[in-house]
Design a protein around this motif. Structure first.
Motif, PDB file in Angstrom:
ATOM      1  N   LEU A 258      52.200 -19.279  64.366  1.00 34.67           N
ATOM      2  CA  LEU A 258      51.619 -20.331  65.210  1.00 34.67           C
ATOM      3  C   LEU A 258      51.343 -19.857  66.634  1.00 34.67           C
ATOM      4  CD1 LEU A 258      53.510 -23.579  64.133  1.00 34.67           C
ATOM      5  CD2 LEU A 258      51.058 -23.181  64.055  1.00 34.67           C
ATOM      6  N   ASN A 259      52.027 -18.802  67.072  1.00 32.48           N
ATOM      7  CA  ASN A 259      51.747 -18.270  68.400  1.00 32.48           C
ATOM      8  C   ASN A 259      50.273 -17.883  68.528  1.00 32.48           C
ATOM      9  OD1 ASN A 259      54.388 -18.039  69.939  1.00 32.48           O
ATOM     10  ND2 ASN A 259      54.943 -17.022  68.034  1.00 32.48           N
ATOM     11  N   TYR A 260      49.761 -17.276  67.476  1.00 33.29           N
ATOM     12  CA  TYR A 260      48.349 -16.887  67.505  1.00 33.29           C
ATOM     13  C   TYR A 260      47.440 -18.110  67.501  1.00 33.29           C
ATOM     14  CZ  TYR A 260      43.861 -16.100  65.336  1.00 33.29           C
ATOM     15  OH  TYR A 260      42.528 -16.157  65.039  1.00 33.29           O
ATOM     16  N   MET A 261      47.779 -19.107  66.655  1.00 35.95           N
ATOM     17  CA  MET A 261      46.948 -20.302  66.564  1.00 35.95           C
ATOM     18  C   MET A 261      46.859 -21.020  67.900  1.00 35.95           C
ATOM     19  SD  MET A 261      46.036 -20.307  63.368  1.00 35.95           S
ATOM     20  CE  MET A 261      45.348 -21.947  63.228  1.00 35.95           C
ATOM     21  N   ILE A 262      47.992 -21.125  68.572  1.00 33.13           N
ATOM     22  CA  ILE A 262      48.016 -21.826  69.861  1.00 33.13           C
ATOM     23  C   ILE A 262      47.310 -20.998  70.933  1.00 33.13           C
ATOM     24  CG2 ILE A 262      49.538 -22.711  71.674  1.00 33.13           C
ATOM     25  CD1 ILE A 262      51.532 -23.415  69.482  1.00 33.13           C
ATOM     26  N   ALA A 263      47.477 -19.676  70.893  1.00 33.37           N
ATOM     27  CA  ALA A 263      46.769 -18.811  71.841  1.00 33.37           C
ATOM     28  C   ALA A 263      45.262 -18.948  71.652  1.00 33.37           C
ATOM     29  CB  ALA A 263      47.203 -17.362  71.644  1.00 33.37           C
ATOM     30  N   GLU A 264      44.831 -19.069  70.414  1.00 34.24           N
ATOM     31  CA  GLU A 264      43.408 -19.265  70.117  1.00 34.24           C
ATOM     32  C   GLU A 264      42.920 -20.575  70.711  1.00 34.24           C
ATOM     33  OE1 GLU A 264      39.951 -18.114  68.709  1.00 34.24           O
ATOM     34  OE2 GLU A 264      41.477 -17.224  67.427  1.00 34.24           O
ATOM     35  N   ARG A 265      43.734 -21.617  70.546  1.00 37.35           N
ATOM     36  CA  ARG A 265      43.325 -22.940  71.027  1.00 37.35           C
ATOM     37  C   ARG A 265      43.240 -22.974  72.549  1.00 37.35           C
ATOM     38  NH1 ARG A 265      45.530 -28.673  68.707  1.00 37.35           N
ATOM     39  NH2 ARG A 265      44.268 -30.029  70.013  1.00 37.35           N
ATOM     40  N   TYR A 266      44.175 -22.299  73.224  1.00 35.32           N
ATOM     41  CA  TYR A 266      44.200 -22.320  74.686  1.00 35.32           C
ATOM     42  C   TYR A 266      43.510 -21.100  75.296  1.00 35.32           C
ATOM     43  CZ  TYR A 266      47.270 -26.351  74.698  1.00 35.32           C
ATOM     44  OH  TYR A 266      47.785 -27.624  74.531  1.00 35.32           O
ATOM     45  N   LYS A 267      42.857 -20.283  74.438  1.00 39.00           N
ATOM     46  CA  LYS A 267      42.095 -19.120  74.889  1.00 39.00           C
ATOM     47  C   LYS A 267      42.939 -18.190  75.768  1.00 39.00           C
ATOM     48  CE  LYS A 267      37.598 -21.364  74.541  1.00 39.00           C
ATOM     49  NZ  LYS A 267      38.109 -22.455  73.712  1.00 39.00           N
ATOM     50  N   GLN A 268      44.158 -17.924  75.314  1.00 43.15           N
ATOM     51  CA  GLN A 268      45.080 -17.052  76.035  1.00 43.15           C
ATOM     52  C   GLN A 268      45.185 -15.704  75.314  1.00 43.15           C
ATOM     53  OE1 GLN A 268      46.606 -17.527  79.060  1.00 43.15           O
ATOM     54  NE2 GLN A 268      47.148 -15.377  78.772  1.00 43.15           N
ATOM     55  N   GLU A 269      44.166 -14.877  75.490  1.00 41.78           N
ATOM     56  CA  GLU A 269      44.120 -13.539  74.906  1.00 41.78           C
ATOM     57  C   GLU A 269      44.560 -13.531  73.433  1.00 41.78           C
ATOM     58  OE1 GLU A 269      44.844 -10.244  78.148  1.00 41.78           O
ATOM     59  OE2 GLU A 269      46.542 -11.629  78.196  1.00 41.78           O
ATOM     60  N   PRO A 270      43.866 -14.278  72.584  1.00 46.03           N
ATOM     61  CA  PRO A 270      44.298 -14.384  71.180  1.00 46.03           C
ATOM     62  C   PRO A 270      44.340 -13.053  70.437  1.00 46.03           C
ATOM     63  CG  PRO A 270      42.116 -15.334  71.499  1.00 46.03           C
ATOM     64  CD  PRO A 270      42.665 -15.094  72.852  1.00 46.03           C
ATOM     65  N   GLN A 271      43.441 -12.107  70.798  1.00 50.92           N
ATOM     66  CA  GLN A 271      43.479 -10.805  70.128  1.00 50.92           C
ATOM     67  C   GLN A 271      44.782 -10.070  70.424  1.00 50.92           C
ATOM     68  OE1 GLN A 271      39.761  -8.978  71.429  1.00 50.92           O
ATOM     69  NE2 GLN A 271      38.941  -9.252  69.376  1.00 50.92           N
ATOM     70  N   GLN A 272      45.211 -10.139  71.676  1.00 49.65           N
ATOM     71  CA  GLN A 272      46.474  -9.503  72.056  1.00 49.65           C
ATOM     72  C   GLN A 272      47.646 -10.157  71.336  1.00 49.65           C
ATOM     73  OE1 GLN A 272      47.997  -6.831  73.201  1.00 49.65           O
ATOM     74  NE2 GLN A 272      47.690  -7.011  75.399  1.00 49.65           N
TER      75      GLN A 272
END
Length: 296
Positions: A258-272
């Motif tokens: 879920l860390n990735y999913m939430i990073a994607e939603r908040y546009k917080q360097e999802p690739q990293q």
């Protein structure tokens, strides 16, 4: 010796499908470049909340027996973040990118089956308590880390918080839920984890080499920081040997998907974040067997 070999085999069989689905997503995205934004939004708002409610509403347990365990889980989640915060500057990575995966572990689709496998079905209530605690913190503290403008009352609108609250009410008051309705919700929830993994593989397209470096370091620091906090916490709250074993295994879990999913939603360097999550779960093939060998 034979039992330990079977346990290690079972751990591998638990983690390998996760990596395999991520690989399929990566290979598919390499050729077709799909846009996963709508699928990710559905997963956050529909499928994962359905999974949480299905799990919680199906079990009945006494929360008061596990207060100390919940306190220990809170200490591990928050303590890991504080312990590793200075590392961000050394790695030249933004704290909002690195710290959440270090705090919020894979306590659901990996933690629950591992605890049951290691300790038997009687450990299921403890595994659920650990999952609830981590999940609630993820969607309160975790969201606040990414967006300081988030208002407390807005957190109550998050589908996963609503699902957790309703699931606990259903469990605590033993409310009857028709089997047909539970099956429907459970089927929706079963979409969540495979879709999450596939989407993670898609996001790995275009990763830069530096992302892998941070991911490898995070794969080691995530369980090590959790274990350190668990040992310190135990010296203070003095859990029973059994509950401390649950907590110790929880502390060594890799970053949650879920860390990735939430990073994607908040546009917080999802690739990293994707590289940190993926390599952390691959690294668990080493850390989890070592942890189980210690506590068992």
């Amino acid at each position: 010796m034979e039992a330990q070999s079977l346990l290690v085999e079972r751990i591998f069989l638990t983690v390998f499908p996760l990596v395999a689905i991520v690989t399929v997503g990566f290979l598919y995205a390499s050729k077709f470049k799909p846009d996963m934004s709508v699928a990710n939004q559905l997963n956050i708002d529909v499928f994962t909340p359905a999974l949480i409610f299905a799990v919680l509403s199906a079990e009945s347990f006494d929360l008061t027996q596990y207060q100390g365990l919940a306190i220990g889980a809170i200490a591990i989640v928050l303590g890991s973040g504080l312990l590793l915060l200075p590392i961000c500057k050394l790695l030249s990575v933004h704290p909002k990118t690195f710290i959440p995966p270090m705090m919020f572990s894979n306590s659901g689709n990996l933690g629950i089956p591992l605890i049951i496998l290691a300790f038997g079905e009687q450990a299921l209530p403890a595994a659920i308590i650990l999952f609830i605690t981590e999940n609630f913190l993820h969607f309160t503290v975790g969201i606040y880390i990414l967006d300081h403008k988030t208002k407390p009352y807005e957190l109550l609108k998050i589908p996963m918080i609503v699902a957790t609250t309703l699931g606990l009410l259903w469990s605590n008051f033993d409310i009857y839920l028709p089997k047909s309705i539970h099956t429907f919700i459970d089927m929706l929830g079963q979409i969540a984890i495979p879709l999450m993994l596939f989407s993670l593989g898609v996001r790995l397209i275009g990763l830069e080499l530096k992302n892998w470096k941070v991911g490898v370091i995070g794969a080691a620091l995530c369980p090590l920081s959790g274990i350190t906090i668990a040992i310190i916490t135990q010296s203070v709250i003095q859990l029973s040997d059994t509950q401390f074993a649950y907590l110790f295994l929880f502390s060594a879990l890799p970053p949650a998907l879920l860390n990735y999913m939430i990073a994607e939603r908040y546009k917080q360097e999802p690739q990293q974040v994707a590289s940190i999550v993926l390599l952390g779960n691959i690294g668990s093939l080493l850390f989890i067997p070592a942890t189980l060998a210690f506590i068992l």
